[in-house]
Design an enzyme around this catalytic site. Structure first.
Site, PDB file in Angstrom:
ATOM      1  N   ASP A   1       0.856  -1.185   0.000  1.00 47.04           N
ATOM      2  CA  ASP A   1       0.000   0.000   0.000  1.00 47.04           C
ATOM      3  C   ASP A   1       0.895   1.239   0.000  1.00 47.04           C
ATOM      4  O   ASP A   1       1.887   1.305   0.732  1.00 47.04           O
ATOM      5  CB  ASP A   1      -0.921  -0.013   1.218  1.00 47.04           C
ATOM      6  CG  ASP A   1      -2.076   0.957   1.070  1.00 47.04           C
ATOM      7  OD1 ASP A   1      -3.233   0.498   0.948  1.00 47.04           O
ATOM      8  OD2 ASP A   1      -1.828   2.186   1.060  1.00 47.04           O
TER       9      ASP A   1
ATOM     10  N   VAL B   1     -11.159   2.567  -3.885  1.00 45.85           N
ATOM     11  CA  VAL B   1     -10.813   1.973  -5.184  1.00 45.85           C
ATOM     12  C   VAL B   1     -11.799   0.834  -5.416  1.00 45.85           C
ATOM     13  O   VAL B   1     -11.829  -0.139  -4.648  1.00 45.85           O
ATOM     14  CB  VAL B   1      -9.360   1.454  -5.202  1.00 45.85           C
ATOM     15  CG1 VAL B   1      -9.045   0.823  -6.556  1.00 45.85           C
ATOM     16  CG2 VAL B   1      -8.377   2.594  -4.912  1.00 45.85           C
TER      17      VAL B   1
ATOM     18  N   HIS C   1     -10.091  -5.472  -3.244  1.00 44.75           N
ATOM     19  CA  HIS C   1      -8.725  -5.708  -2.756  1.00 44.75           C
ATOM     20  C   HIS C   1      -8.774  -6.063  -1.282  1.00 44.75           C
ATOM     21  O   HIS C   1      -9.533  -5.483  -0.510  1.00 44.75           O
ATOM     22  CB  HIS C   1      -7.828  -4.480  -2.960  1.00 44.75           C
ATOM     23  CG  HIS C   1      -8.443  -3.202  -2.485  1.00 44.75           C
ATOM     24  ND1 HIS C   1      -9.406  -2.525  -3.210  1.00 44.75           N
ATOM     25  CD2 HIS C   1      -8.263  -2.481  -1.354  1.00 44.75           C
ATOM     26  CE1 HIS C   1      -9.779  -1.457  -2.548  1.00 44.75           C
ATOM     27  NE2 HIS C   1      -9.113  -1.396  -1.412  1.00 44.75           N
TER      28      HIS C   1
HETATM   29  P1  AMP Z   1      -9.661   1.313   0.094  1.00 42.90           P
HETATM   30  O1  AMP Z   1      -9.724   2.668   0.756  1.00 42.90           O
HETATM   31  O2  AMP Z   1     -10.048   0.166   0.967  1.00 42.90           O
HETATM   32  O3  AMP Z   1     -10.386   1.323  -1.231  1.00 42.90           O
HETATM   33  O4  AMP Z   1      -8.109   1.059  -0.192  1.00 42.90           O
HETATM   34  C1  AMP Z   1      -7.443   1.645  -1.254  1.00 42.90           C
HETATM   35  C2  AMP Z   1      -5.989   1.618  -0.870  1.00 42.90           C
HETATM   36  O5  AMP Z   1      -5.207   1.805  -2.037  1.00 42.90           O
HETATM   37  C3  AMP Z   1      -5.582   2.710   0.118  1.00 42.90           C
HETATM   38  O6  AMP Z   1      -5.087   2.098   1.312  1.00 42.90           O
HETATM   39  C4  AMP Z   1      -4.506   3.490  -0.630  1.00 42.90           C
HETATM   40  O7  AMP Z   1      -3.459   3.920   0.212  1.00 42.90           O
HETATM   41  C5  AMP Z   1      -4.041   2.483  -1.663  1.00 42.90           C
HETATM   42  N1  AMP Z   1      -3.454   3.056  -2.866  1.00 42.90           N
HETATM   43  C6  AMP Z   1      -3.909   4.088  -3.599  1.00 42.90           C
HETATM   44  N2  AMP Z   1      -3.110   4.303  -4.660  1.00 42.90           N
HETATM   45  C7  AMP Z   1      -2.125   3.369  -4.595  1.00 42.90           C
HETATM   46  C8  AMP Z   1      -0.991   3.062  -5.411  1.00 42.90           C
HETATM   47  N3  AMP Z   1      -0.701   3.755  -6.524  1.00 42.90           N
HETATM   48  N4  AMP Z   1      -0.180   2.038  -5.024  1.00 42.90           N
HETATM   49  C9  AMP Z   1      -0.459   1.331  -3.914  1.00 42.90           C
HETATM   50  N5  AMP Z   1      -1.521   1.563  -3.115  1.00 42.90           N
HETATM   51  C10 AMP Z   1      -2.337   2.575  -3.445  1.00 42.90           C
END
Ligand code: AMP
Length: 121
Positions: free
Chosen positions: A34, A100, A104
């Protein structure tokens, strides 16, 4: 981040179009760190095929969901936290903070985790 942007983000990581620190890969999943870690170990496991959330994944492809959970357990092993313990979280829709909309699993551990998984504040 708008939802249409979010829909493409993990697909672009899977396609190696944007960089990520990949820690594990199976035929159907990719695991990467992350970008904004919430614990000493914070890895995301995504199915390469996109479903909006874990409920849709479970309904459409339970074998792929099992592959995601198996990959999460493998990530814990690779990170050396199988015995110390870890949490697997699927944030689902807005009240849970899903940002997102490509399902995940968050794999969190490597230190004592808080229990603040209820109401905000
Ligand atoms: P959620 O809020 O459960 O949808 O989790 C989305 C996660 O994606 C968050 O913890 C972000 O920090 C992570 N995230 C967003 N962009 C990226 C990226 N480019 N690479 C890795 N993690 C990311």
């Amino acid at each position: 981040m708008g939802e249409s942007d979010a829909e493409t983000l993990f697909e672009r990581i899977i396609a190696r179009e944007i960089p990520a620190e990949i820690v594990h890969e199976t035929e159907g999943t990719l695991a990467f760190r992350d970008i904004n870690p919430q614990a000493a170990t914070h890895v995301l496991v995504v199915p390469k095929k996109r479903y909006r959330n874990v409920a849709e994944l479970a309904a459409a492809d339970p074998e792929l969901l099992a592959e995601v959970i198996g990959a999460a357990a493998k990530v814990a092993e690779l990170e050396g936290i199988t015995q110390s313990g870890y949490r697997v979280v699927f944030n689902t829709e807005l009240d849970a903070g899903q940002s997102v909309f490509h399902v995940h699993a968050h794999v969190l551990g490597g230190e004592q985790l808080g229990l603040s998984f209820g109401r905000a504040g």
